[in-house]
Each structure stands twice: as structure tokens, then as C-alpha cells.
Scaffold this motif. Sequence first.
Motif, PDB file in Angstrom:
ATOM      1  N   LEU A   2       0.828  -1.207   0.000  1.00 22.01           N
ATOM      2  CA  LEU A   2       0.000   0.000   0.000  1.00 22.01           C
ATOM      3  C   LEU A   2       0.861   1.256   0.000  1.00 22.01           C
ATOM      4  O   LEU A   2       0.545   2.242  -0.678  1.00 22.01           O
ATOM      5  CB  LEU A   2      -0.935  -0.012   1.213  1.00 22.01           C
ATOM      6  CG  LEU A   2      -2.053  -1.059   1.196  1.00 22.01           C
ATOM      7  CD1 LEU A   2      -2.862  -0.991   2.485  1.00 22.01           C
ATOM      8  CD2 LEU A   2      -2.972  -0.840  -0.009  1.00 22.01           C
ATOM      9  N   SER A   3       1.951   1.218   0.777  1.00 17.97           N
ATOM     10  CA  SER A   3       2.830   2.390   0.829  1.00 17.97           C
ATOM     11  C   SER A   3       3.494   2.617  -0.527  1.00 17.97           C
ATOM     12  O   SER A   3       3.659   3.759  -0.965  1.00 17.97           O
ATOM     13  CB  SER A   3       3.895   2.199   1.913  1.00 17.97           C
ATOM     14  OG  SER A   3       4.706   1.071   1.641  1.00 17.97           O
ATOM     15  N   TYR A   4       3.863   1.531  -1.201  1.00 19.36           N
ATOM     16  CA  TYR A   4       4.478   1.662  -2.528  1.00 19.36           C
ATOM     17  C   TYR A   4       3.478   2.227  -3.520  1.00 19.36           C
ATOM     18  O   TYR A   4       3.806   3.093  -4.326  1.00 19.36           O
ATOM     19  CB  TYR A   4       4.980   0.300  -3.005  1.00 19.36           C
ATOM     20  CG  TYR A   4       5.543   0.333  -4.402  1.00 19.36           C
ATOM     21  CD1 TYR A   4       6.827   0.795  -4.644  1.00 19.36           C
ATOM     22  CD2 TYR A   4       4.780  -0.096  -5.486  1.00 19.36           C
ATOM     23  CE1 TYR A   4       7.350   0.832  -5.930  1.00 19.36           C
ATOM     24  CE2 TYR A   4       5.281  -0.056  -6.776  1.00 19.36           C
ATOM     25  CZ  TYR A   4       6.577   0.405  -6.986  1.00 19.36           C
ATOM     26  OH  TYR A   4       7.078   0.444  -8.264  1.00 19.36           O
ATOM     27  N   THR A   5       2.234   1.734  -3.459  1.00 18.66           N
ATOM     28  CA  THR A   5       1.194   2.230  -4.365  1.00 18.66           C
ATOM     29  C   THR A   5       0.941   3.719  -4.149  1.00 18.66           C
ATOM     30  O   THR A   5       0.825   4.482  -5.118  1.00 18.66           O
ATOM     31  CB  THR A   5      -0.109   1.445  -4.148  1.00 18.66           C
ATOM     32  OG1 THR A   5       0.134   0.038  -4.327  1.00 18.66           O
ATOM     33  CG2 THR A   5      -1.175   1.893  -5.126  1.00 18.66           C
ATOM     34  N   ALA A   6       0.869   4.124  -2.868  1.00 11.18           N
ATOM     35  CA  ALA A   6       0.659   5.542  -2.573  1.00 11.18           C
ATOM     36  C   ALA A   6       1.829   6.380  -3.076  1.00 11.18           C
ATOM     37  O   ALA A   6       1.639   7.484  -3.616  1.00 11.18           O
ATOM     38  CB  ALA A   6       0.487   5.726  -1.073  1.00 11.18           C
ATOM     39  N   LYS A   7       3.045   5.861  -2.917  1.00  8.42           N
ATOM     40  CA  LYS A   7       4.226   6.585  -3.393  1.00  8.42           C
ATOM     41  C   LYS A   7       4.190   6.742  -4.908  1.00  8.42           C
ATOM     42  O   LYS A   7       4.472   7.822  -5.439  1.00  8.42           O
ATOM     43  CB  LYS A   7       5.487   5.835  -2.966  1.00  8.42           C
ATOM     44  CG  LYS A   7       6.782   6.510  -3.402  1.00  8.42           C
ATOM     45  CD  LYS A   7       7.989   5.706  -2.939  1.00  8.42           C
ATOM     46  CE  LYS A   7       9.288   6.359  -3.415  1.00  8.42           C
ATOM     47  NZ  LYS A   7      10.481   5.569  -2.984  1.00  8.42           N
ATOM     48  N   LEU A 294       2.802  -2.885 -10.405  1.00  8.32           N
ATOM     49  CA  LEU A 294       2.115  -3.565  -9.307  1.00  8.32           C
ATOM     50  C   LEU A 294       1.871  -5.041  -9.611  1.00  8.32           C
ATOM     51  O   LEU A 294       1.770  -5.861  -8.690  1.00  8.32           O
ATOM     52  CB  LEU A 294       0.785  -2.867  -9.017  1.00  8.32           C
ATOM     53  CG  LEU A 294       0.877  -1.426  -8.499  1.00  8.32           C
ATOM     54  CD1 LEU A 294      -0.517  -0.851  -8.284  1.00  8.32           C
ATOM     55  CD2 LEU A 294       1.681  -1.357  -7.207  1.00  8.32           C
ATOM     56  N   SER A 295       1.771  -5.373 -10.893  1.00  8.51           N
ATOM     57  CA  SER A 295       1.513  -6.769 -11.258  1.00  8.51           C
ATOM     58  C   SER A 295       2.719  -7.674 -11.010  1.00  8.51           C
ATOM     59  O   SER A 295       2.568  -8.892 -10.894  1.00  8.51           O
ATOM     60  CB  SER A 295       1.109  -6.855 -12.738  1.00  8.51           C
ATOM     61  OG  SER A 295       2.203  -6.545 -13.585  1.00  8.51           O
ATOM     62  N   GLY A 306       7.525  -2.193  -0.406  1.00  6.93           N
ATOM     63  CA  GLY A 306       7.297  -1.670   0.921  1.00  6.93           C
ATOM     64  C   GLY A 306       8.581  -1.578   1.714  1.00  6.93           C
ATOM     65  O   GLY A 306       9.683  -1.820   1.214  1.00  6.93           O
ATOM     66  N   LYS A 307       8.480  -1.248   2.968  1.00  8.98           N
ATOM     67  CA  LYS A 307       9.630  -1.039   3.833  1.00  8.98           C
ATOM     68  C   LYS A 307      10.402  -2.334   4.018  1.00  8.98           C
ATOM     69  O   LYS A 307       9.854  -3.376   4.331  1.00  8.98           O
ATOM     70  CB  LYS A 307       9.162  -0.505   5.206  1.00  8.98           C
ATOM     71  CG  LYS A 307      10.334  -0.092   6.109  1.00  8.98           C
ATOM     72  CD  LYS A 307       9.795   0.498   7.399  1.00  8.98           C
ATOM     73  CE  LYS A 307      10.944   0.920   8.312  1.00  8.98           C
ATOM     74  NZ  LYS A 307      10.449   1.498   9.568  1.00  8.98           N
ATOM     75  N   GLY A 308      11.686  -2.228   3.786  1.00  8.48           N
ATOM     76  CA  GLY A 308      12.554  -3.385   3.982  1.00  8.48           C
ATOM     77  C   GLY A 308      12.539  -4.356   2.842  1.00  8.48           C
ATOM     78  O   GLY A 308      13.209  -5.397   2.905  1.00  8.48           O
ATOM     79  N   ALA A 309      11.770  -4.074   1.783  1.00  8.13           N
ATOM     80  CA  ALA A 309      11.708  -4.997   0.647  1.00  8.13           C
ATOM     81  C   ALA A 309      12.889  -4.776  -0.272  1.00  8.13           C
ATOM     82  O   ALA A 309      13.426  -3.704  -0.369  1.00  8.13           O
ATOM     83  CB  ALA A 309      10.404  -4.808  -0.116  1.00  8.13           C
ATOM     84  N   SER A 310      13.265  -5.815  -0.967  1.00  9.06           N
ATOM     85  CA  SER A 310      14.376  -5.691  -1.913  1.00  9.06           C
ATOM     86  C   SER A 310      13.847  -5.884  -3.313  1.00  9.06           C
ATOM     87  O   SER A 310      12.839  -6.526  -3.519  1.00  9.06           O
ATOM     88  CB  SER A 310      15.427  -6.752  -1.640  1.00  9.06           C
ATOM     89  OG  SER A 310      14.881  -8.042  -1.737  1.00  9.06           O
TER      90      SER A 310
END
Length: 310
Positions: A2-7, A294-295, A306-310
Motif C-alpha cells: 500500500l505504501s508503494y502504491t501511494a508513493k 504492481l503486477s 514496501g519497507k525493507g523490501a528488496s
Amino acid sequence: MLSYTAKRLAQTIFVLIGISLITFILLQIVPGDPVALMLEKRADPETIAKVRHELGLDLPYYVQYLNFLKGAVHLDFGTSYFTKEIVSDALFRCFKVTLKLACMSFVFAAIIGIPSGIFSAVKRGKGIDTFVMILAIIGVSAPAFWVAIILQIVFGLKLAVLPISGFDSVASYVLPSIALGARYAGSMARITRTSMLEVMGQDYIRTARAKGVRRWVVVLKHALKNAMIPIVTLVGTDFGYMLTGSMLIEKVFSIPGIGKLAVDAMSNRDLPLLEGTVMYIAFVFVIVNLIVDLSYAFLDPRIRYGKGAS
């Protein structure tokens, strides 16, 4: 996620603002007076000045841009200088036509391109592989307007089985869809083959084959699934191009879509219509790219946003 989508949505807004600013600046420095074109250069200077005042073209540039930006937020791009049609209505009318053409072209390209690429990868190095890749290169290289004209001559004039212009029926979209989708089918076939070959060389594919799993089960269930990211990237971009309209195809087949609308706006220097068309094209591309990004997380569980994702 969700944070990535909002960004990404926030980035999309800034991208659209940047595109609108660049478009506005370029339209101001391009030679030619839209009012003089609208009045066919027969009006006296006083009349031209009066019309410019009515259209707000005598305001400072920054005021004109802020007015445009304010209207764009509410999907109000003004009224066409020449047709007097509300720009948003013109875009919606042409979008419905282009959407039909884009969907039919996309289906044609995907049905032909992706299976051809898979089959070519499975038959790598054989005659059928070479034949499919030659057709793919021809499809990518052949000019769309040339393909359109050949289709019109063969199926419209010689065989007389399909209409060569207009958009009154489903049949009238067949030739334009093939002409528009041919190059995308070729590009899909090539990227599918390349991606499949890369995946089919992996250890887990050889292991599945060694366990006796059927060949096409390995290809479709294991290899294709893991080869989808490059394919989805190309397919999404291609669909974005289709949704923005093909100027040449729509011109050849007399289809009143977004592409033809953009050409008419540029020819007449119809500023509101041209600005609205550019913003539509920009919006389509940023949304398509967002959906493609997103897909990835759904296609490959190893990808996380998201946070901490690589």
C-alpha cells in the motif's frame, strides 16, 4: 504494498504536472497564432485582439497555465477553438472508438505473438523457429500504414469481404486491428521467445523434466509463469501505445479516434484540444506503467514492495 502504491500515485501526479508544464511551454514557443488560424487570417487586428481577449490568450503566461491546471484537475480542458466542442466530450467520444480498436488489436497481437514465441522457444534451432522469427521481424519492421494499405487492397478491393474505412460495425475494425496489431504481435513473439529460453535453461526446469513431468506441462506451468515479467512489461507498454491511438492507422481507415483527433489539433494549433489530448496520452501511460509495476508482485512472490523490501 500500500505504501508503494501511494508513493507511485504521488509520483504520477508530479509527472503529470511536469508534462503539462512542458506541453504548455512548447505550445507557446511554436510559431503561429491560433486566433489567426481560427479566423482564417481574414480578420483585422482589432477583431483578432478581441478574440484573443475573449479566449484569455492576452493574459500573462503563468496565469494561462494556472487556469489550465485548475481546469485539468476537474477534467475541464476548455472548448475547441475550431469545432466549439467541449474538449473533454471530444476526448471521451474519440476514446470510445480508440478503446475498441485497441482492445481488438491487443487481442490479435497477444493471440498471435505470445503462443508463437512459446512455440518458437520450444522448437529452438529448428526450421519452424527460424520461420516464426522471420515473420516476427517482418511484422515489427513493416510500416503500419503500408500493411494497412495492402490489407485494404487485398481484402477490401480485390476480395471485397471487409470494409476499408469507417467504424460502423465490428467488421470495419478487423483490418485496422490487424494492421495495428501486426508489429506488436512480432515484438511479443520475440520477447516471449527470449524470456522463455532464459527460463528454460534454469536448473529447476531440467529437474522437472528429469522427474518425468510432461514437456508442455513444464513449458506452460513452470517456464511460462516465471518468464512472464518481461512479457507483461512489453504487453502493458504496447497496450498503452494502442490506447493512445495510431495516427496513421486511424487516418488510413478514416477512424475518428484519439490519433486523428491529435493530428487535427496539431494541424489547426487548437491549443485546448491539443493540451487535452497530450494530458490524456500522458495519463494513459503513467497508469499503464503503474499497473504493470504492481503486477510484478503477483507474478513473482519473491518481489515485495514496501519497507525493507528488496
